[in-house]
Design a protein around this motif. Structure first.
Motif, short mmCIF file in Angstrom:
data_model
loop_
_atom_site.label_atom_id
_atom_site.label_comp_id
_atom_site.label_asym_id
_atom_site.label_seq_id
_atom_site.Cartn_x
_atom_site.Cartn_y
_atom_site.Cartn_z
N THR A 3 12.27 -4.21 -4.18
CA THR A 3 12.13 -2.79 -3.91
C THR A 3 10.81 -2.30 -4.52
O THR A 3 10.06 -3.09 -5.09
N ARG A 4 10.53 -1.02 -4.34
CA ARG A 4 9.27 -0.50 -4.87
C ARG A 4 9.41 0.96 -5.22
O ARG A 4 10.27 1.68 -4.70
N PHE A 5 8.53 1.39 -6.13
CA PHE A 5 8.38 2.81 -6.41
C PHE A 5 6.99 3.15 -5.89
O PHE A 5 6.02 2.47 -6.24
N ALA A 6 6.90 4.15 -5.03
CA ALA A 6 5.63 4.39 -4.32
C ALA A 6 5.18 5.84 -4.43
O ALA A 6 5.16 6.57 -3.44
N PRO A 7 4.83 6.29 -5.62
CA PRO A 7 4.44 7.70 -5.79
C PRO A 7 3.04 8.01 -5.26
O PRO A 7 2.17 7.14 -5.24
N SER A 8 2.85 9.25 -4.87
CA SER A 8 1.52 9.71 -4.43
C SER A 8 0.91 10.54 -5.55
O SER A 8 1.53 11.52 -5.99
N PRO A 9 -0.28 10.18 -6.00
CA PRO A 9 -0.90 10.96 -7.10
C PRO A 9 -1.58 12.22 -6.59
O PRO A 9 -2.79 12.32 -6.55
N ILE A 39 0.87 2.64 -5.96
CA ILE A 39 0.36 4.02 -6.03
C ILE A 39 -0.22 4.38 -4.66
O ILE A 39 -1.15 3.73 -4.18
N GLU A 40 0.38 5.37 -4.03
CA GLU A 40 0.02 5.69 -2.65
C GLU A 40 -1.09 6.75 -2.64
O GLU A 40 -0.84 7.94 -2.45
N ASP A 41 -2.29 6.27 -2.83
CA ASP A 41 -3.44 7.18 -2.95
C ASP A 41 -4.34 7.09 -1.72
O ASP A 41 -5.56 7.08 -1.84
N THR A 173 -2.80 7.32 7.67
CA THR A 173 -1.71 8.27 7.40
C THR A 173 -0.58 7.60 6.63
O THR A 173 -0.42 6.38 6.69
N TYR A 174 0.20 8.42 5.98
CA TYR A 174 1.35 7.91 5.22
C TYR A 174 2.27 7.04 6.09
O TYR A 174 2.66 5.94 5.70
N GLN A 175 2.63 7.55 7.29
CA GLN A 175 3.60 6.82 8.12
C GLN A 175 3.14 5.41 8.44
O GLN A 175 3.94 4.49 8.56
N VAL A 177 0.59 3.53 6.63
CA VAL A 177 0.32 2.65 5.49
C VAL A 177 1.59 2.23 4.77
O VAL A 177 1.68 1.11 4.25
N VAL A 178 2.59 3.10 4.78
CA VAL A 178 3.82 2.73 4.09
C VAL A 178 4.48 1.54 4.79
O VAL A 178 5.01 0.62 4.16
N VAL A 179 4.39 1.54 6.11
CA VAL A 179 4.98 0.44 6.89
C VAL A 179 4.21 -0.86 6.66
O VAL A 179 4.78 -1.92 6.42
N ILE A 191 14.17 2.46 -1.66
CA ILE A 191 14.94 3.48 -2.39
C ILE A 191 13.99 4.67 -2.54
O ILE A 191 12.92 4.54 -3.14
N ARG A 192 14.33 5.79 -1.96
CA ARG A 192 13.43 6.94 -2.01
C ARG A 192 14.22 8.22 -1.73
O ARG A 192 15.41 8.15 -1.38
N GLY A 193 13.57 9.35 -1.81
CA GLY A 193 14.27 10.64 -1.70
C GLY A 193 14.72 10.98 -0.29
O GLY A 193 14.16 10.51 0.70
N ASP A 195 14.18 13.51 1.40
CA ASP A 195 13.18 14.16 2.25
C ASP A 195 12.53 13.17 3.23
O ASP A 195 11.99 13.59 4.25
N LEU A 196 12.63 11.87 2.94
CA LEU A 196 11.99 10.90 3.83
C LEU A 196 12.97 10.26 4.82
O LEU A 196 12.56 9.44 5.65
N LEU A 197 14.23 10.66 4.76
CA LEU A 197 15.20 10.10 5.71
C LEU A 197 14.75 10.29 7.17
O LEU A 197 14.80 9.35 7.95
N1 GLU Z 1 4.42 8.15 -1.36
C1 GLU Z 1 5.60 8.83 -0.89
C2 GLU Z 1 5.88 10.05 -1.74
O1 GLU Z 1 5.42 10.13 -2.87
C3 GLU Z 1 6.84 7.96 -0.92
C4 GLU Z 1 6.77 6.87 0.06
C5 GLU Z 1 8.06 6.12 0.29
O2 GLU Z 1 8.83 5.91 -0.66
O3 GLU Z 1 8.28 5.70 1.41
O4 GLU Z 1 6.55 10.94 -1.28
#
Ligand code: GLU
Length: 297
Positions: A3-9, A39-41, A173-175, A177-179, A191-193, A195-197
């Protein structure tokens, strides 16, 4: 599992981020999964080096670092991956230039987002400065399983239309690069919030176009909200981590506060990083991953 934690700074860290960390590290500890930190920068407009520095320092302070062989990575260093993925989509004739502005997107009655109606889809426009690139997504519905929400069906063509992969400024774009990154990093558990469902269906369709064959498992966790029910935002002065640290709270104290705000603890009692797995006692391998459904993909 990986899994990963992928925060945006893109701003100051707040309690909502800590809640997300608690879910990622807690669930991963429960099952002995590997955690990567990415780190999703990718967004040059909104991300700033000082936010990245704060993020790294805060993760270290809490001890939320990669575990079980996980790695740190930074999306701005993955340009070659994104270029190759774009080339793959181009070979399949799935990429087109688009000159539409936001004004041309259709508002949808019950959604925060807008749908691209496909004006430029068949125009074969030249790629010039200022044109975005979109990917032709199939009109299929996609079914997937979320461990918390159960079976989900989404139809990206009706929800958002063809997604932008590179915007008018030439940024990924986020959609997209995340893929690409999840595929490249061998992530099989997201595993994420919550809001991204709504983004999950389009990401799965994109992943399929990029050749993903292994299923992805999802756990979308609840978000911390303000007492009036509104989403906690980076601009929200209510709970920046720096301020809580300044008041003398320990990592365990802040973790306990975040866990109680998202319903994982009845009261804000300090909780050590090493004891996070206990918060997820009811989640077993079977109820997270062995679901009686067929991954339609
Ligand atoms: N970088 C995204 C955010 O901070 C999360 C990406 C993901 O978990 O798919 O909202």
């Amino acid at each position: 599992m990986n899994t990963r934690f992928a925060p945006s700074p893109t701003g100051q860290l707040h309690l909502g981020h800590v809640a997300a960390m608690v879910y990622v590290w807690g669930l991963a500890a429960r099952l002995g999964a590997t955690v990567h930190v990415r780190i999703e920068d990718h967004d040059r407009q909104r991300c700033r080096p000082e936010y990245t520095a704060e993020l790294r320092e805060t993760l270290d302070w809490f001890g939320f670092v990669p575990v079980n062989g996980g790695r740190w990575s930074q999306q701005s260093e993955h340009d070659d991956r994104f270029q190759s993925a774009l080339a793959l989509l181009r070979e399949r004739n799935l990429v087109y230039a688009c000159r539409c502005s936001r004004k041309e997107l259709e508002p949808l009655p019950d959604a925060a987002e807008r749908r691209y109606p496909g004006h430029c889809r068949d125009l074969n426009l030249p790629e010039t400065e200022g044109t975005a690139l979109r990917v032709r997504l199939p009109a299929d519905s996609i079914e997937f399983h979320d461990a918390r929400h159960g079976r989900q069906t989404q139809r990206p063509s009706a929800q958002c239309g063809d997604p932008v992969v590179r915007d008018r400024l030439g940024q990924w774009t986020y959609q997209f690069v995340v893929v690409v990154d999840d595929l490249h990093d061998g992530i099989d558990w997201v595993i994420r919030g919550d809001d991204l469902l709504p983004s999950t269906g389009r990401q799965l369709l994109l992943a399929r176009l990029l050749g993903r064959s292994a299923p992805l498992h999802y756990f979308h966790h609840p978000l911390i909200v303000n007492p009036d029910g509104t989403k906690l935002s980076k601009r929200d002065a209510a709970a920046p981590i720096a301020e809580l640290r300044g008041q003398g709270l320990s990592p365990a104290g802040i973790i306990g506060l975040a866990a109680s705000r998202c319903g994982l603890l009845p009261e804000p009692a300090p909780r050590r990083l090493d004891d996070l797995a206990d918060l997820f006692g009811r989640w077993t391998f079977e109820n997270l991953f062995h679901q009686p459904y067929r991954f339609v993909y």
